[in-house]
Design a protein around this motif. Structure first.
Motif, PDB file in Angstrom:
ATOM      1  N   UNK A  62       0.867  -1.278   0.019  1.00 30.14           N
ATOM      2  CA  UNK A  62       0.079  -0.184   0.048  1.00 30.14           C
ATOM      3  C   UNK A  62       0.862   1.130  -0.198  1.00 30.14           C
ATOM      4  N   UNK A  63       1.899   1.248  -0.827  1.00 33.33           N
ATOM      5  CA  UNK A  63       2.689   2.482  -0.925  1.00 33.33           C
ATOM      6  C   UNK A  63       2.241   3.642  -1.809  1.00 33.33           C
ATOM      7  N   UNK A  64       1.071   3.263  -2.461  1.00 38.03           N
ATOM      8  CA  UNK A  64       0.617   4.513  -3.166  1.00 38.03           C
ATOM      9  C   UNK A  64       0.217   5.726  -2.379  1.00 38.03           C
ATOM     10  N   UNK A  65      -0.328   5.394  -1.221  1.00 37.25           N
ATOM     11  CA  UNK A  65      -0.807   6.373  -0.254  1.00 37.25           C
ATOM     12  C   UNK A  65       0.376   7.468   0.247  1.00 37.25           C
ATOM     13  N   UNK A  66       1.539   7.047  -0.073  1.00 42.13           N
ATOM     14  CA  UNK A  66       2.568   8.003   0.165  1.00 42.13           C
ATOM     15  C   UNK A  66       2.822   9.111  -1.083  1.00 42.13           C
TER      16      UNK A  66
END
Length: 227
Positions: A99-103
């Motif tokens: 879930x790295x997209x939130x960064x």
């Protein structure tokens, strides 16, 4: 699709018309060839539509990968591109699971715009030898290669290639401003291809090509010589 089929089909056609010249251009500029760019756009678009997580998505070729793939194609060929594509896919899957997209929400807009402008500059420098009609000099630095190509052109200037490049760009830019709904990018690519193909042939011989002229290659099929 069931709610508004006409609008969805029109949107899909519009995206396809825009993506076609992009795919051809990025395939050529990366060194893999126009056929590779077209096939990749078709396959990637179909896979993204089937396995993507959004109902309102647009998938198409991206110029950022061109800068990455040019040295890979030059050094390792098409097999290197397949390997890099597989590794990139694995990295993306890992980032999605983490879930790295939130960064990405914390990345400033000027950083993203600067990255895009930088990629555009590198792509433009990579196309200088082709636009000037000179053999691409050796080297990995795009600015140095472009400078050497410009020097080679000034040593023996010939204006056919620069004229064709400038004319194509003018048709695309002016046409898009006057008639945005018309796919001038595609029309300019087709016109430039036909002009380059038949520029050295008299008009009377078009359709009656001389014997022994090699026929062009279309994707995975190699046509026989014209009788």
């Amino acid at each position: 699709m069931g709610r508004s089929p006409r609008k969805d089909l029109l949107a899909g056609l519009t995206v396809a018309v825009v993506a076609l010249p992009l795919a051809l251009g990025f395939g050529i500029s990366s060194g893999a060839g126009a056929e590779a760019g077209l096939a990749t756009a078709v396959v990637a678009g179909a896979l993204a539509a089937v396995f993507g997580g959004s109902n309102l998505q647009v998938s198409g070729p991206t110029g950022a990968m061109t800068v990455v793939l040019v040295p890979i194609v030059h050094r390792y060929g098409a097999d290197g591109v397949l390997t890099v594509g597989l590794l990139a896919g694995l990295v993306l899957v890992a980032l999605a699971l983490a879930r790295a997209g939130r960064w990405m929400a914390y990345v400033p807009v000027p950083v993203v715009e600067g990255f895009t402008v930088g990629i555009a500059g590198v792509i433009a420098l990579q196309q200088v030898p082709g636009a000037l009609g000179v053999p691409k000099p050796g080297g990995d630095n795009p600015a140095a290669v472009a400078a050497r190509a410009a020097g080679a052109f000034l040593d023996a200037p010939h204006w056919a290639a620069p004229g064709l490049a400038l004319g194509t760009a003018a048709v695309m830019l002016v046409g898009a401003r006057l008639r945005p709904a018309v796919p001038f990018s595609l029309l300019a690519v087709v016109a430039a291809t036909l002009l380059a193909r038949f520029a050295d042939l008299p008009v009377a011989t078009i359709g009656h090509l001389p014997a022994g002229l090699p026929a062009p290659s279309f994707g995975f099929f190699e046509a026989a010589d014209v009788p």
